[in-house]
Design an enzyme around this catalytic site. Structure first.
Site, PDB file in Angstrom:
ATOM      1  N   LEU A 195       1.465 -12.384  -0.209  1.00 18.03           N
ATOM      2  CA  LEU A 195       1.302 -10.998  -1.007  1.00 18.03           C
ATOM      3  C   LEU A 195       0.266 -10.279  -0.550  1.00 18.03           C
ATOM      4  O   LEU A 195      -0.945 -10.774  -0.110  1.00 18.03           O
ATOM      5  CB  LEU A 195       1.124 -11.462  -2.604  1.00 18.03           C
ATOM      6  CG  LEU A 195       2.156 -12.227  -3.130  1.00 18.03           C
ATOM      7  CD1 LEU A 195       2.028 -12.495  -4.656  1.00 18.03           C
ATOM      8  CD2 LEU A 195       3.754 -11.851  -2.978  1.00 18.03           C
ATOM      9  N   HIS A 196       0.380  -9.150  -0.684  1.00 19.96           N
ATOM     10  CA  HIS A 196      -0.539  -8.125  -0.137  1.00 19.96           C
ATOM     11  C   HIS A 196      -0.777  -7.020  -1.210  1.00 19.96           C
ATOM     12  O   HIS A 196       0.020  -6.991  -2.128  1.00 19.96           O
ATOM     13  CB  HIS A 196      -0.441  -7.415   1.247  1.00 19.96           C
ATOM     14  CG  HIS A 196       1.123  -7.061   1.479  1.00 19.96           C
ATOM     15  ND1 HIS A 196       1.625  -5.887   0.875  1.00 19.96           N
ATOM     16  CD2 HIS A 196       2.032  -7.580   2.102  1.00 19.96           C
ATOM     17  CE1 HIS A 196       2.859  -5.768   1.249  1.00 19.96           C
ATOM     18  NE2 HIS A 196       3.034  -6.778   1.910  1.00 19.96           N
ATOM     19  N   ALA A 197      -1.446  -5.862  -0.890  1.00 17.83           N
ATOM     20  CA  ALA A 197      -1.636  -4.662  -1.753  1.00 17.83           C
ATOM     21  C   ALA A 197      -0.553  -4.175  -2.322  1.00 17.83           C
ATOM     22  O   ALA A 197      -0.236  -3.644  -3.428  1.00 17.83           O
ATOM     23  CB  ALA A 197      -2.743  -3.896  -1.167  1.00 17.83           C
ATOM     24  N   HIS A 229       2.545  -5.796  -2.870  1.00 22.79           N
ATOM     25  CA  HIS A 229       3.049  -6.476  -3.753  1.00 22.79           C
ATOM     26  C   HIS A 229       2.446  -6.293  -4.965  1.00 22.79           C
ATOM     27  O   HIS A 229       3.092  -6.232  -6.024  1.00 22.79           O
ATOM     28  CB  HIS A 229       3.036  -7.911  -3.493  1.00 22.79           C
ATOM     29  CG  HIS A 229       3.640  -8.379  -2.177  1.00 22.79           C
ATOM     30  ND1 HIS A 229       3.309  -8.762  -1.063  1.00 22.79           N
ATOM     31  CD2 HIS A 229       5.242  -8.401  -2.152  1.00 22.79           C
ATOM     32  CE1 HIS A 229       4.333  -8.966  -0.165  1.00 22.79           C
ATOM     33  NE2 HIS A 229       5.542  -8.815  -0.835  1.00 22.79           N
ATOM     34  N   ASP A 248      11.470  -1.617   1.698  1.00 21.69           N
ATOM     35  CA  ASP A 248      12.905  -1.868   2.069  1.00 21.69           C
ATOM     36  C   ASP A 248      13.777  -1.247   1.433  1.00 21.69           C
ATOM     37  O   ASP A 248      14.464  -1.743   0.348  1.00 21.69           O
ATOM     38  CB  ASP A 248      12.751  -3.378   1.667  1.00 21.69           C
ATOM     39  CG  ASP A 248      12.011  -4.434   2.376  1.00 21.69           C
ATOM     40  OD1 ASP A 248      12.134  -4.361   3.635  1.00 21.69           O
ATOM     41  OD2 ASP A 248      10.898  -4.706   1.800  1.00 21.69           O
ATOM     42  N   GLN A 295      17.426  -2.242   0.819  1.00 22.22           N
ATOM     43  CA  GLN A 295      17.367  -3.534  -0.135  1.00 22.22           C
ATOM     44  C   GLN A 295      17.534  -3.054  -1.504  1.00 22.22           C
ATOM     45  O   GLN A 295      18.314  -3.649  -2.289  1.00 22.22           O
ATOM     46  CB  GLN A 295      16.333  -4.424   0.178  1.00 22.22           C
ATOM     47  CG  GLN A 295      16.082  -5.303  -0.867  1.00 22.22           C
ATOM     48  CD  GLN A 295      15.162  -6.236  -0.435  1.00 22.22           C
ATOM     49  OE1 GLN A 295      15.261  -7.483   0.180  1.00 22.22           O
ATOM     50  NE2 GLN A 295      13.886  -6.332  -1.118  1.00 22.22           N
ATOM     51  N   SER A 317       4.373  -8.204   5.340  1.00 20.90           N
ATOM     52  CA  SER A 317       3.813  -9.493   5.661  1.00 20.90           C
ATOM     53  C   SER A 317       3.753  -9.692   7.007  1.00 20.90           C
ATOM     54  O   SER A 317       3.148 -10.210   7.669  1.00 20.90           O
ATOM     55  CB  SER A 317       4.591 -10.616   4.839  1.00 20.90           C
ATOM     56  OG  SER A 317       4.386 -10.360   3.471  1.00 20.90           O
TER      57      SER A 317
HETATM   58  O1  PAF Z   1      11.754  -8.300  -0.510  1.00 24.09           O
HETATM   59  C1  PAF Z   1      11.911  -9.383  -0.512  1.00 24.09           C
HETATM   60  O2  PAF Z   1      10.695  -9.838  -0.400  1.00 24.09           O
HETATM   61  C2  PAF Z   1      12.878 -10.265  -0.748  1.00 24.09           C
HETATM   62  O3  PAF Z   1      14.110  -9.584   0.287  1.00 24.09           O
HETATM   63  C3  PAF Z   1      13.303 -10.654  -2.089  1.00 24.09           C
HETATM   64  C4  PAF Z   1      13.917  -9.390  -2.891  1.00 24.09           C
HETATM   65  C5  PAF Z   1      12.048 -11.347  -2.591  1.00 24.09           C
HETATM   66  C6  PAF Z   1      14.628 -11.347  -2.030  1.00 24.09           C
HETATM   67  O4  PAF Z   1      14.345 -12.718  -1.418  1.00 24.09           O
END
Ligand code: PAF
Length: 283
Positions: free
Chosen positions: A33-35, A37, A152, A155, A188
Site C-alpha cells: 500500500l502507498h499514499a 491506497h 485503473d 477496472q 505499486s
Molecule cells: O486494484 C486492485 O488492487 C485489484 O485489481 C483488486 C480490485 C483489489 C482486485 O484484486
C-alpha cells in the site's frame, strides 16, 4: 484494528457490525500500500462508520508470464499503514480461503465486451479474475460502499457493471488518482522503476494533458490525436500499448464533435514495467 484470515471469522464480525446498524465501507487491495491506497481508506472513513480493507494478491487476474510471483508482498507495513489511517478491520485471506475449489477451478464472473477491450485485449482473462475476486469479496464483506482508485479506470467501470448486473446493493465510489510531484500516477509497480525511469515515466501524464488540450483545441481527428500521442511516448523511450480517447461512460468511441464525457487512457511499457494512466476531460 481487527485482523481476519478466515472468511467465517470476518463474517461473524461483519454480522455484529450490521446488528449495530454500522454503515460498512470496503477497500479491496492487493497490498504493497502507498499514499494512493491510503486516500481510498480516508474516503471510506469519511462516508462510513466502519472501514474494512482486504489485502489479497489475486492469482486469477495475472496472465501467463505476468508478475504474480514478484508482485510485492508487504503485509506488516500494509497493516501499519491501514491502522494509521483508521481502518477497523483487515482481511488477509490465503488463496484457498478465496478459491476453495482451486484458483483454476470454480466459478468465473465475466463482464463481456467492456472487459475484453484495451486492458482486457492486452491481458486476456485479467478482468474475469478481477470481477470474480471482487464479487467473492463483496459476498464476504457485504459492504454498503466500496472504494476503488480511478487510476485503473477500466477496472472501475468493470466493477460498476458487475455490481449493477449482479444486483449487489453496494455503492461504488471512484477515488481521484494520487500522483507523484512530477505527475506520475502512484502505483505499486513504480518501485520497479529506477530514479531516471520515474522521471521518464512522467511523459505519460504530460501526454494525457496534451491529448486533452489538443482534443479541445484544433479539431484534429481522433486517429491523429491518438497516433501523435503514441509517437510522443515512443520518442521518450516508452513502448506504447495504447493511447486512446474514449467515452468515460463505457469506453466506446466518442461521437464526432463530442467534447465532454471523455477520458484519455494510456498503457505503455518502460523496461519490463507496464504502466497505465488516464485523464477524464471533465475533471
Ligand atoms: O486494484 C486492485 O488492487 C485489484 O485489481 C483488486 C480490485 C483489489 C482486485 O484484486
Amino acid at each position: 484494528m481487527q485482523l481476519f484470515r478466515k472468511p467465517d471469522d470476518l463474517r461473524a464480525w461483519i454480522a455484529g457490525q450490521r446488528q449495530s446498524n454500522q454503515r460498512i465501507g470496503f477497500v479491496p487491495t492487493m497490498g504493497n500500500l502507498h499514499a494512493g491506497h491510503h486516500s481510498l481508506i480516508d474516503l471510506a472513513r469519511k462516508r462510513c462508520d466502519v472501514v474494512v480493507a482486504s489485502v489479497f494478491v489475486n492469482p486469477t487476474q495475472f496472465g501467463v508470464g505476468e508478475d504474480f510471483a514478484r508482485y510485492p508482498r508487504t503485509p506488516e507495513a500494509d497493516a501499519a499503514g491501514l491502522q494509521a489511517h483508521g481502518c477497523d478491520a483487515l482481511f488477509l485471506p490465503d488463496v484457498d480461503a478465496i478459491y476453495p475449489f482451486g484458483a483454476e477451478q470454480g466459478v468465473r464472473v465475466r463482464v463481456a465486451q467492456l472487459g475484453d477491450i484495451l486492458e482486457g485485449a492486452s491481458r486476456p482473462g485479467h478482468f474475469d479474475g478481477v470481477a470474480t475476486v471482487v464479487a467473492k469479496l463483496f459476498n464476504l464483506v457485504q459492504p454498503d460502499l466500496a472504494v476503488f482508485g480511478s487510476k485503473d479506470f477500466q477496472q472501475l467501470l468493470v466493477v460498476r457493471r458487475m455490481t449493477a448486473d449482479l444486483a449487489f446493493p453496494i455503492e461504488i465510489l471512484g477515488a481521484p488518482i494520487v500522483r507523484e510531484p512530477n505527475g506520475l500516477a502512484m502505483s505499486s509497480r513504480n518501485q520497479f522503476l529506477d530514479a531516471r525511469q520515474r522521471e521518464q515515466a512522467s511523459v505519460i501524464h504530460q501526454t494525457l494533458l496534451w491529448m486533452r488540450d489538443r482534443w479541445r483545441g484544433d479539431g484534429q481527428t481522433r486517429a491523429e490525436t491518438e497516433g501523435a500521442a503514441r509517437d510522443r511516448l515512443a520518442e521518450s523511450g516508452l513502448q506504447p500499448d495504447y493511447a486512446v480517447v474514449r467515452r468515460s461512460e463505457d469506453l466506446g468511441a466518442p461521437a464526432p464533435g463530442q467534447v465532454s464525457g471523455l477520458v484519455a487512457l494510456i498503457a505503455a511499457r518502460l523496461g519490463s514495467v507496464r504502466l497505465i494512466d488516464n485523464l477524464q476531460f471533465d475533471d
